[in-house]
Scaffold this motif. Structure first.
Motif, PDB file in Angstrom:
ATOM      1  N   TYR A 107       0.651  -1.122   0.326  1.00  0.00           N
ATOM      2  CA  TYR A 107       0.358  -0.402   0.137  1.00  0.00           C
ATOM      3  C   TYR A 107       1.086   1.342  -0.551  1.00  0.00           C
ATOM      4  O   TYR A 107       1.716   1.100   0.653  1.00  0.00           O
ATOM      5  CB  TYR A 107      -0.923   0.601   1.341  1.00  0.00           C
ATOM      6  N   SER A 126       0.212   5.362   1.759  1.00  0.00           N
ATOM      7  CA  SER A 126      -0.805   5.934   2.323  1.00  0.00           C
ATOM      8  C   SER A 126       0.235   7.499   2.729  1.00  0.00           C
ATOM      9  O   SER A 126       0.858   7.717   3.127  1.00  0.00           O
ATOM     10  CB  SER A 126      -1.026   5.707   3.486  1.00  0.00           C
ATOM     11  N   ASN A 167      -5.399   6.951   5.882  1.00  0.00           N
ATOM     12  CA  ASN A 167      -6.723   5.749   5.779  1.00  0.00           C
ATOM     13  C   ASN A 167      -6.576   4.932   5.340  1.00  0.00           C
ATOM     14  O   ASN A 167      -6.966   3.495   5.682  1.00  0.00           O
ATOM     15  CB  ASN A 167      -7.788   6.479   5.415  1.00  0.00           C
ATOM     16  N   VAL A 168      -5.392   4.534   4.159  1.00  0.00           N
ATOM     17  CA  VAL A 168      -4.942   3.547   3.595  1.00  0.00           C
ATOM     18  C   VAL A 168      -4.261   2.332   4.452  1.00  0.00           C
ATOM     19  O   VAL A 168      -4.437   1.381   4.303  1.00  0.00           O
ATOM     20  CB  VAL A 168      -3.987   3.903   2.288  1.00  0.00           C
ATOM     21  N   GLU A 169      -3.424   2.695   5.118  1.00  0.00           N
ATOM     22  CA  GLU A 169      -2.748   1.959   6.260  1.00  0.00           C
ATOM     23  C   GLU A 169      -4.016   1.413   7.305  1.00  0.00           C
ATOM     24  O   GLU A 169      -3.887  -0.099   7.461  1.00  0.00           O
ATOM     25  CB  GLU A 169      -1.988   3.265   6.943  1.00  0.00           C
ATOM     26  N   SER A 229      -4.369   1.959  -2.550  1.00  0.00           N
ATOM     27  CA  SER A 229      -3.828   3.266  -2.934  1.00  0.00           C
ATOM     28  C   SER A 229      -4.897   4.661  -2.592  1.00  0.00           C
ATOM     29  O   SER A 229      -5.624   4.466  -3.371  1.00  0.00           O
ATOM     30  CB  SER A 229      -2.922   3.417  -3.928  1.00  0.00           C
TER      31      SER A 229
END
Length: 77
Positions: free
Chosen positions: A9, A11, A15-17, A57
Motif C-alpha cells: 500500500y 498512504s 486511511n489506506v494504512e 492507494s
C-alpha cells in the motif's frame, strides 16, 4: 495449507494504512501468512510468491493511483 497474502500500500493521510492493517488482520484470522509492506519497501517477489495480493492507494486526480511510488511499482509487476 496456509495461504500467503501480500498487502502492498501507499498512504498519505493514514486511511489506506488503516485499511491495509484491517485486511491483514482478517487474513491472519483466516489462517493466512501475511506480509504487509509500504510500497517503497515492496519487491516484485512479494507479489509473485503470494497466493493473494491486495494493493492499496488513495485515488488522486480523477481516480489515478499515487503516481510517484505505487504506479511505477504496479508497472513493474
Amino acid at each position: 495449507m496456509m495461504k500467503k497474502v501480500s498487502i502492498i500500500y501507499w498512504s498519505s493521510g493514514g486511511n489506506v494504512e488503516v485499511l491495509a492493517n484491517n485486511i491483514a488482520e482478517g487474513a491472519k484470522e483466516s489462517g493466512g501468512e501475511v506480509k504487509i509492506k509500504y510500497v517503497k519497501d515492496a519487491e516484485v517477489e512479494d507479489v509473485l510468491k503470494a497466493d493473494a495480493v491486495a494493493f492499496g492507494s488513495p485515488s488522486m486526480d480523477n481516480n489515478k493511483v499515487e503516481q510517484d511510488e505505487m504506479a511505477p511499482f504496479l508497472k513493474k509487476v
